[in-house]
Design a protein around this motif. Structure first.
Motif, mmCIF file in Angstrom:
data_model
loop_
_atom_site.group_PDB
_atom_site.id
_atom_site.type_symbol
_atom_site.label_atom_id
_atom_site.label_comp_id
_atom_site.label_asym_id
_atom_site.label_seq_id
_atom_site.Cartn_x
_atom_site.Cartn_y
_atom_site.Cartn_z
ATOM 1 N N PHE A 150 -6.147 1.053 -7.569
ATOM 2 C CA PHE A 150 -5.863 2.088 -6.577
ATOM 3 C C PHE A 150 -5.931 3.474 -7.214
ATOM 4 C CE2 PHE A 150 -4.110 3.607 -2.656
ATOM 5 C CZ PHE A 150 -3.255 4.654 -2.996
ATOM 6 N N ARG B 250 -9.261 6.423 -6.453
ATOM 7 C CA ARG B 250 -9.012 7.546 -5.532
ATOM 8 C C ARG B 250 -9.975 8.679 -5.846
ATOM 9 N NH1 ARG B 250 -3.344 9.740 -5.780
ATOM 10 N NH2 ARG B 250 -3.697 9.468 -8.006
ATOM 11 N N ARG C 229 0.962 4.214 -2.851
ATOM 12 C CA ARG C 229 0.805 5.640 -2.580
ATOM 13 C C ARG C 229 1.956 6.435 -3.180
ATOM 14 N NH1 ARG C 229 1.100 6.373 3.259
ATOM 15 N NH2 ARG C 229 0.744 8.568 2.766
ATOM 16 N N HIS D 293 0.838 -1.212 0.000
ATOM 17 C CA HIS D 293 0.000 0.000 0.000
ATOM 18 C C HIS D 293 0.864 1.250 0.000
ATOM 19 C CE1 HIS D 293 -2.596 3.104 2.008
ATOM 20 N NE2 HIS D 293 -3.370 2.728 1.014
#
Length: 958
Positions: free
Chosen positions: A167, A171, A135, A131
């Motif tokens: 991901f 967002r 990011r 994760h």
């Protein structure tokens, strides 16, 4: 025809084909990209259909584009397409304003090391590590601010790359316009690309473009564009279309073949084939590519063979090393390969214009040359500062260098596992175990590293069993090594569903196991009650024996032991299992222990449903889903979906359930004995929701199938369901026969918690057949088997048996009290469907003894409950009985579950109440023990009925 009308020869050169037949698709894509800040465009189609060409045309009108190309590696490499794209695009990373989070990118971009922030503190949890990397990559992408992100050939992307795309796309604060191309036919059932293509994230405009073959007119236009824009005859165009099926790549390659063979000529100003009636065009692209390839010079063929063997973009120096040609010869060969458009160049790297071209060339290489080429490719890659371990393993495997293959495969597996990509790790290990012909001790060592929660695929599992079996049966294996091999064979057999053979191997292994911890694992597996004809007491003996073994030193191993012991105890109906389950940790930073905890909560949810403790089952499911998130364990995901579907079936949350269980029952990645669970649920829904139709023969087939597998609760459940439906339909002999066979299995195991639904069906059949003595005897036997254990499901079944026996007395009040206890017992869990069926039997008893008014009232309430549940067939049966007694009821829900009209159903009100408090769908799902999908469906229905479009506007109506 005169000679003057005929022009000999073929065009001196061919042009790149024009962009034809896709103008409408291109316009639709541009419209979405211009209109929306957040857009997801899906371009799908089969090999050679023109997906990449469509994207190339799209890029002509867009700037600031980040293109991620996913090569067709034989083994996908974690995040490699994204890393390569960013490395080629960024240039000098110092020009970007990055936060300290970018330090997490150091392992991915070692060449940027001096210009990146320091590496953050290492995390022990692979999911958290992944994760953080996601990011950091998202920050890097945001800093580049591409107007468009293009992912070409996404079907070849590794799981981590697909997770990153999910991901990025999901967002809520990022404005991304993403274009994906992929081949639907090459998607694995478990691919995360399904999640990305299934539904657009909130606030995102999604456009799906499915590319079809070109028509004859487009074929004619495309060929003409290659032939100096001179027209081609209609017959020629139709011929080419028939031979290539309008697939652009096949069409282009066929025209190039005809050109190379000088088989084109012009007649009356139009291009035709010289011998249209005699010369056969190769039917496949491969044949066309190979014929063109054979017409090239030796240097070009050598370069193409080297490039095909390398299997990725390759520089000139590597081609020199691999081809055995001199630098001048390689340069000459490259010039020719580029001229005939078989290769293309990007910077200093050369690659095939299309994967199919490279594959066709590779297939023509002799085995000895291929082995030599792979060895050189591996040695070249070994010299890199950051060697690609998985590619090294693949090259050395094909080179026949087993030691280096095994070494790099194991290193690649460890790297993938540490990155949270357990599926890739297991795949790498399985390839070695299945095909490397390892020494017995090495085979046992690597087999122990295989995580079965990620070992998807029945075929590979059976291959592993066969490999271990051969090693066990070999004559020159030391006893201790044979013991380890038997233990691993027992593990593999258990996961393949062959519990009987698994138990045999484990029992034989234990005396030869020098390691106490491995022996303990084997004992605990023997303590599990599922899958054999052993009695419960025999399993308990193994658990008692395991209890006397010194516990492991490592905490993660102690957790594994606890998980195995709790599962076995509760499967055996031992209340002490709940006390031990309370010691399971809530969470852990250790990746191995997290794997054991996920498995433990999956198992706990399963046995909790068997006991009828749905509060525990719901919490365990939610905990397992939380712990497994991002873990890369497809088999765990399958089991979670299975258990969630079963939970919804038993607790009466049937919205959308039929489609989910049918999908699970058809999933061939799930072992056949496990697929029985969703199959039985699907049939149960079919029986409850529609007339028998095909449900009865399907259930009879499932029952026979279940009997072929080792004993599990699902076997008894299938028999119970079939016997119940025979009984409802008045087929008493069939009900007695099936229930007798199922009861024999329970008595063999002496596990009466498995008989929660079977016992009432059997008692009802015996009473219908006039054998009250046998019914009473069975009830006593059942009561003795569950006494003092606190098993809600079994107690409800027992209460139902006693209520049916009470019917035989003349005291209506006494029978009513017994039935009320049974209804309450089923409802408390909650198990609404059996509770309603028991109330139906109670009402029918009242009608039979003349208590008409309470019987009618009770039966009317049963009808309402069944209608709300969605059990249409059962409700129809009740409706017919009500009509016989002069009671007319409408069917507001017929043709769809609309029984509440514009009003909220009780389940919808619960969802609205919690959402209005600010809870997310997942939090609501966990609070109500439902799946997030079910909550989403119920919330959408409620919002539509209330006429609101925002969650903020939701208010629970009076």
């Amino acid at each position: 025809m005169s000679e003057s009308t005929m022009q000999r020869g073929s065009p001196s050169s061919l042009s790149t084909p024009a962009f034809v037949g896709r103008a409408e698709e291109l316009s639709r894509i541009n419209e979405v990209l211009v209109r929306a800040d957040r857009a997801l465009v899906l371009i799908e189609g089969e090999t050679g259909i023109g997906k990449t060409r469509l994207v190339q045309e799209l890029l002509r009108t867009h700037v600031d584009v980040l293109v991620v190309a996913c090569p067709a590696y034989s083994r996908s490499f974690t995040l490699a397409p994204v890393i390569d794209a960013l490395r080629d695009t960024v240039g000098d990373v110092r020009r970007l304003s990055l936060t300290p989070l970018a330090g997490a990118l150091r392992p991915l971009f070692p060449e940027w090391g001096p210009h990146l922030p320091p590496s953050p503190e290492a995390l022990s949890d692979p999911a958290a590590s992944q994760h953080r990397i996601f990011r950091a990559l998202a920050e890097l992408v945001d800093a580049l601010a591409p107007g468009l992100l293009v992912v070409d050939d996404a079907h070849w992307a590794d799981p981590a790359t697909l997770d990153l795309l999910l991901f990025l796309a999901s967002r809520p604060t990022a404005a991304h316009r993403i274009v994906l191309t992929y081949r639907p036919s090459e998607l694995e059932a478990t691919s995360n690309l399904h999640r990305l293509t299934g539904k657009a994230p909130t606030g995102t405009s999604m456009l799906r473009i499915g590319l079809a073959s070109l028509g004859v007119d487009d074929t004619r236009q495309m060929v003409s564009s290659m032939l100096q824009e001179r027209p081609v005859t209609g017959a020629f165009a139709e011929f080419l279309h028939a031979r290539t099926e309008g697939v652009p790549l096949a069409l282009e390659e066929t025209v190039r073949l005809l050109h190379d063979r000088a088989d084109l000529t012009r007649r009356d100003g139009e291009w035709v084939r010289r011998h249209l009636d005699r010369i056969e065009v190769p039917p496949t692209v491969r044949d066309g590519v190979l014929e063109r390839y054979r017409r090239l010079g030796a240097e070009a063929r050598g370069v193409l063979r080297a490039a095909a063997t390398f299997g990725d973009a390759v520089d000139e120096a590597t081609l020199v090393a691999m081809s055995g040609l001199s630098p001048d010869e390689v340069s000459k060969g490259l010039d020719e390969a580029l001229t005939v458009l078989m290769l293309e160049v990007r910077g200093s790297q050369f690659r095939f214009r299309h994967v199919l071209v490279g594959q066709a060339v590779y297939d023509a290489i002799s085995p000895s040359e291929a082995r030599r080429g792979h060895r050189i490719a591996g040695e070249v890659l070994e010299q890199r500062e950051r060697p690609p371990l998985a590619r090294l393993a693949a090259h050395f495997r094909r080179a026949g260098d087993v030691p280096r293959w095994c070494r790099y495969a194991e290193q690649a597996a460890e790297l993938a596992s540490s990155s949270g990509d357990e599926t890739t790790a297991v795949s790498l290990l399985l390839e070695v175990v299945l095909h490397a012909e390892l020494l017995p001790a090495e085979l046992a060592r690597l087999a122990d590293k295989i995580t079965y929660s990620a070992a998807v695929g029945v075929e590979r599992l059976h291959g592993l069993v066969a490999t271990l079996r051969r090693a066990v049966d070999a004559g020159d294996v030391a006893p201790q090594v044979r013991g380890l091999l038997r233990f691993q064979l027992g593990r593999a057999l258990s996961n393949a569903g062959d519990y009987v053979q698994s138990r045999n191997e484990l029992e034989l292994a234990i005396p030869d196991l020098a390691d106490a911890e491995t022996a303990l694992r084997a004992m605990l597996m023997l303590g599990s009650p599922f899958g054999t004809d052993w009695s419960g007491s025999r399993h308990l003996e193994w658990l008692d024996r395991a209890q006397r073994v010194e516990p492991p030193v490592r905490r993660s191993d102690r957790t594994r032991v606890l998980v195995d012991r709790v599962t076995a105890l509760l499967g055996l109906g031992q209340p002490s299992g709940w006390d031990e389950a309370a010691h399971l940790p809530d969470d852990t930073a250790d990746a191995q222990e997290r794997d054991h905890l996920v498995r433990g909560h999956v198992n706990l949810s399963d046995v909790a449903m068997l006991w009828g403790r749905f509060d525990v089952a719901g919490r365990s499911l939610a905990r397992a889903e939380h712990l497994a998130r991002g873990g890369g364990y497809p088999r765990v995901d399958d089991l979670l979906m299975l258990n969630r579907a079963r939970f919804d079936w038993l607790t009466g949350t049937w919205d959308g359930l039929a489609a989910r269980v049918e999908h699970l029952a058809d999933n061939e990645d799930i072992p056949p004995h496990t697929r029985l669970e969703p199959l039985v649920v699907a049939i149960g829904l079919q029986f409850a929701s529609a007339p028998e139709g095909t449900a009865r023969p399907r259930l009879e087939h499932a029952w026979e199938l279940a009997r072929q597998f080792p004993l599990e609760p699902i076997t008894i459940e299938a028999g119970s369901l079939l016997a119940l439906r025979h009984l409802i339909a008045g087929r008493l002999d069939d009900a007695l026969r099936v229930s007798s066979d199922a009861l024999a299995m329970v008595r063999l195991k002496q596990l009466w918690l498995w008989a929660s639904e079977l016992a009432p069906v059997r008692v009802a059949a015996l009473l219908a057949g006039g054998d009250a003595k046998a019914a009473r005897s069975l009830t006593v036997e059942c009561e003795r088997g569950i006494r003092g254990r606190g098993i809600p499901a079994a107690e409800a079944g027992l209460a139902t048996c006693k209520a049916m026996l009470a019917e035989r007395d003349d005291d209506v009040a006494l029978a009513g009290a017994a039935y009320q206890r049974a209804v309450d017992a089923w409802s408390r869990m909650p198990r609404p469907h059996p509770a309603l069926l028991v109330r139906e039997r109670w009402a029918r008893h009242e009608l039979a003894v003349g208590a008409t008014e309470p019987g009618i009232a009770r039966l009317s309430a049963v009808f309402d409950g069944l209608a709300d549940l969605g059990a249409r067939a059962d409700a129809t049966r009740v409706l017919e009985t009500l009509a016989e007694h002069g009671v007319e009821r409408s069917r507001p829900w017929w043709g769809g579950r609309t029984g509440y009209g514009a009003n909220l159903s009780p389940r919808e009100r619960e969802v609205v109440r919690l959402v209005a408090q600010g809870r997310t769908n997942r939090e609501v799902a966990e609070a109500l023990f439902r799946s997030p999908h079910t909550v989403s469906t119920q919330l959408s229905s409620a919002m539509r009925k209330l006429g609101v479009s925002s969650r903020r506007d939701l208010v629970v109506p009076d």
